[in-house]
Design an enzyme around this catalytic site. Structure first.
Site, PDB file in Angstrom:
ATOM      1  N   ASP A  83       0.893  -1.263   0.019  1.00 47.64           N
ATOM      2  CA  ASP A  83       0.101  -0.072   0.086  1.00 47.64           C
ATOM      3  C   ASP A  83       0.845   1.194   0.259  1.00 47.64           C
ATOM      4  O   ASP A  83       1.758   1.435   0.936  1.00 47.64           O
ATOM      5  CB  ASP A  83      -0.908   0.076   1.143  1.00 47.64           C
ATOM      6  CG  ASP A  83      -1.943   0.824   1.257  1.00 47.64           C
ATOM      7  OD1 ASP A  83      -1.982   1.914   0.330  1.00 47.64           O
ATOM      8  OD2 ASP A  83      -2.809   1.080   2.059  1.00 47.64           O
ATOM      9  N   HIS A  93      -0.406   4.476  -0.354  1.00 55.71           N
ATOM     10  CA  HIS A  93      -1.147   5.923   0.055  1.00 55.71           C
ATOM     11  C   HIS A  93      -0.906   6.959  -0.719  1.00 55.71           C
ATOM     12  O   HIS A  93      -0.847   8.066  -0.227  1.00 55.71           O
ATOM     13  CB  HIS A  93      -0.655   5.908   1.543  1.00 55.71           C
ATOM     14  CG  HIS A  93      -1.172   5.410   2.557  1.00 55.71           C
ATOM     15  ND1 HIS A  93      -0.994   5.885   3.986  1.00 55.71           N
ATOM     16  CD2 HIS A  93      -1.703   4.374   2.716  1.00 55.71           C
ATOM     17  CE1 HIS A  93      -1.579   4.929   4.849  1.00 55.71           C
ATOM     18  NE2 HIS A  93      -2.076   4.184   4.048  1.00 55.71           N
ATOM     19  N   GLU A 141      -1.312  -1.050  -4.146  1.00 54.76           N
ATOM     20  CA  GLU A 141      -2.570  -0.161  -4.024  1.00 54.76           C
ATOM     21  C   GLU A 141      -2.138   1.367  -3.809  1.00 54.76           C
ATOM     22  O   GLU A 141      -1.349   1.704  -3.067  1.00 54.76           O
ATOM     23  CB  GLU A 141      -2.890  -0.410  -2.344  1.00 54.76           C
ATOM     24  CG  GLU A 141      -3.806   0.294  -1.787  1.00 54.76           C
ATOM     25  CD  GLU A 141      -4.474  -0.517  -0.520  1.00 54.76           C
ATOM     26  OE1 GLU A 141      -4.437  -1.616  -0.220  1.00 54.76           O
ATOM     27  OE2 GLU A 141      -5.011   0.476   0.296  1.00 54.76           O
ATOM     28  N   GLU A 197     -10.419   2.950  -1.730  1.00 50.30           N
ATOM     29  CA  GLU A 197     -10.600   3.306  -0.218  1.00 50.30           C
ATOM     30  C   GLU A 197     -11.254   4.819  -0.132  1.00 50.30           C
ATOM     31  O   GLU A 197     -11.886   5.295   0.619  1.00 50.30           O
ATOM     32  CB  GLU A 197      -9.675   3.096   0.685  1.00 50.30           C
ATOM     33  CG  GLU A 197      -8.408   3.868   0.572  1.00 50.30           C
ATOM     34  CD  GLU A 197      -7.109   3.366   1.613  1.00 50.30           C
ATOM     35  OE1 GLU A 197      -6.509   2.350   1.364  1.00 50.30           O
ATOM     36  OE2 GLU A 197      -7.012   4.161   2.524  1.00 50.30           O
ATOM     37  N   ASP A 210     -14.620   0.796   0.583  1.00 48.79           N
ATOM     38  CA  ASP A 210     -14.983   0.662   1.873  1.00 48.79           C
ATOM     39  C   ASP A 210     -16.279   0.859   2.271  1.00 48.79           C
ATOM     40  O   ASP A 210     -17.144   1.867   2.286  1.00 48.79           O
ATOM     41  CB  ASP A 210     -13.957   1.905   2.542  1.00 48.79           C
ATOM     42  CG  ASP A 210     -13.902   1.732   4.006  1.00 48.79           C
ATOM     43  OD1 ASP A 210     -15.147   1.599   4.679  1.00 48.79           O
ATOM     44  OD2 ASP A 210     -13.042   1.989   4.761  1.00 48.79           O
ATOM     45  N   HIS A 244     -11.688  -2.420   1.378  1.00 48.96           N
ATOM     46  CA  HIS A 244     -10.752  -1.663   2.478  1.00 48.96           C
ATOM     47  C   HIS A 244     -11.668  -1.952   3.880  1.00 48.96           C
ATOM     48  O   HIS A 244     -12.723  -1.625   4.200  1.00 48.96           O
ATOM     49  CB  HIS A 244     -10.917  -0.476   2.198  1.00 48.96           C
ATOM     50  CG  HIS A 244      -9.948   0.588   3.140  1.00 48.96           C
ATOM     51  ND1 HIS A 244     -10.563   1.422   3.605  1.00 48.96           N
ATOM     52  CD2 HIS A 244      -8.692   0.491   3.112  1.00 48.96           C
ATOM     53  CE1 HIS A 244      -9.767   2.234   4.425  1.00 48.96           C
ATOM     54  NE2 HIS A 244      -8.376   1.679   4.062  1.00 48.96           N
TER      55      HIS A 244
HETATM   56  O1  LIG Z   1      -5.694   0.280   3.064  1.00 47.20           O
HETATM   57  C1  LIG Z   1      -5.318   0.529   4.435  1.00 47.20           C
HETATM   58  O2  LIG Z   1      -6.004   0.021   5.139  1.00 47.20           O
HETATM   59  C2  LIG Z   1      -4.847   2.064   4.632  1.00 47.20           C
HETATM   60  O3  LIG Z   1      -4.504   2.965   3.440  1.00 47.20           O
HETATM   61  C3  LIG Z   1      -5.665   2.924   5.569  1.00 47.20           C
HETATM   62  O4  LIG Z   1      -6.691   3.173   5.178  1.00 47.20           O
HETATM   63  C4  LIG Z   1      -5.030   3.981   5.942  1.00 47.20           C
HETATM   64  O5  LIG Z   1      -3.733   3.952   6.851  1.00 47.20           O
HETATM   65  C5  LIG Z   1      -5.933   5.136   6.547  1.00 47.20           C
HETATM   66  O6  LIG Z   1      -6.606   4.308   7.869  1.00 47.20           O
HETATM   67 MG   LIG Z   2      -4.778   1.752   1.731  1.00 45.64          MG
END
Ligand SMILES: O=C(O)[C@@H](O)[C@H](O)[C@H](O)CO
Ligand SMILES: [Mg+2]
Length: 382
Positions: free
Chosen positions: A183, A185, A209, A236, A258, A285
């Protein structure tokens, strides 16, 4: 049966729960957690509750239409999360009222168990290797890791090497008969994403991701997708079908709605169905609480194009609280061999310990994501 009360509970480590009570029927619970920004979601739930009081809770879709459209201004993370928490609670009531788990109301189970992954983390390849091995030992067949730390728009070969070394450590510890996702971000510029993905490709991650931010995804994600054979995952931070359409058209491999952010089970199911027409599988998510996970699992059991489920068991988010704290019977999330068994209890399939929730809500929480900086002091994606 009429809705008599809609309540919100802000509880550690970082969750926001919604409870809907009825006059002569069951209560329903849902989750509207919006990490770092749950307080405005609670306020939005209070506004939406004005319409729900006195209404028949079983008319889920009719209410969904009014809640998402009647305010004229629609969508976005805050309103969509508020609707999500309400939607989940209404599905919980519907299931309890009809004596069936929600996935039975969605057409019945299409699988016997749901594959889940757990999180691993660390800045050091040895730490990643240890954690990956520990999760494998615990029975998980897939893990997800965060990519490297703060990045420059175009970073040095060393930064790229560090990212690749962390992923290589995970692959080596897991062997070739298990999976890992990474991930990012949205930390990469599109240019950097293309460079790094090429180097990660030999490690064959299950998916990468958010290599780039969702705001660039509609018009830049295709360039990233077409530069690599690695399945690209995102979603997400996308809240509805119109948001998912361009990233599906860009060729992503995995859609990650999500269910606490995207309008709940109702819109989550429609997003899954839209994704199916693109031959894309969903991996909802869920670094969230027990109700968001329960809702995700219900959808997973009823969705043919489902890949794997995220979950947060054992993660404390800088507090002592965690996923199982608010459940009367935590065994509903007893993962064995990396799979979650099918929930058989009615509704979302979890029983909330209301006394524990009310006690925790007295303290609330003020969870906020960290603020990261680049080397020149400017803001960096976390
Ligand atoms: O895919 C994940 O679980 C991360 O991108 C979280 O959504 C992020 O750390 C915010 O909570
Ligand atoms: Mg994430």
């Amino acid at each position: 049966m009429k809705i008599t009360q809609v309540e919100t509970f802000l509880v550690a480590p970082r969750w926001l729960f919604v409870k809907i009570s009825t006059d002569d029927g069951p209560d329903g619970w849902g989750e509207a957690t919006l990490e770092s920004r749950s307080e405005p979601v609670a306020a939005a739930v209070d506004v939406l509750a004005e319409y729900l009081l006195g209404a028949d809770p079983l008319r889920i879709e009719a209410h969904w239409q009014v809640l998402t459209r009647s305010g004229f201004y629609r969508g976005g993370p805050v309103l969509s999360s508020a609707v999500a928490g309400i939607d989940q609670a209404l599905w919980d009531i519907a299931g309890k009222y009809r004596g069936a788990p929600v996935h039975e109301l969605l057409g019945g189970p299409v699988r016997e168990r749901v594959r889940v992954y757990s999180w691993i983390g660390g800045d050091d390849p040895a730490e990643i290797a240890d954690q990956a091995a520990a999760q494998r030992e615990a029975g998980f067949t897939a893990v997800k890791m965060n990519g490297s730390g703060a990045l420059e728009p175009i970073d040095t070969p060393l930064a790229v090497d560090r990212t690749v070394a962390l992923a290589a450590a995970a692959r080596e510890a897991l062997g070739s008969d298990a999976d890992f996702g990474i991930d990012f971000h949205g930390r990469f510029s599109t240019a950097m994403a293309r460079r790094v993905l090429r180097e990660l490709e030999p490690l064959r991650p299950m998916f990468v991701e958010e290599p780039v931010l969702p705001e660039y995804a509609p018009h830049r994600l295709r360039d990233v997708v077409e530069s690599t054979s690695i399945p690209i995952a995102t979603g997400e931070r996308i809240y509805d079908r119109p948001g998912f359409l361009p990233v599906l058209q860009a060729g992503i491999g995995v859609a990650q709605p999500d269910l606490a952010h995207c309008g709940g089970i109702s819109e989550g199911r429609r997003i899954a169905s839209l994704a199916e027409t693109f031959d894309v599988h969903i991996a909802p998510h869920c670094p969230l609480g027990p109700l968001a996970l329960a809702a995700s699992l219900q959808l997973a059991f009823a969705t043919p194009n489902f890949l794997i489920q995220e979950q947060s068991a054992g993660i404390h988010y800088n507090t002592t609280a965690e996923l199982l704290d608010y459940l009367v019977d935590p065994s509903v999330f007893a993962f064995t061999g990396g799979y979650c068994p099918r929930p058989t209890a009615p509704g979302l399939g979890v029983q909330i310990d209301e006394a524990a929730v009310r006690k925790a809500a007295a303290d609330g929480h003020r969870w906020r994501g960290p603020v990261w900086r680049r080397r020149d002091g400017s803001f960096a994606e976390w």
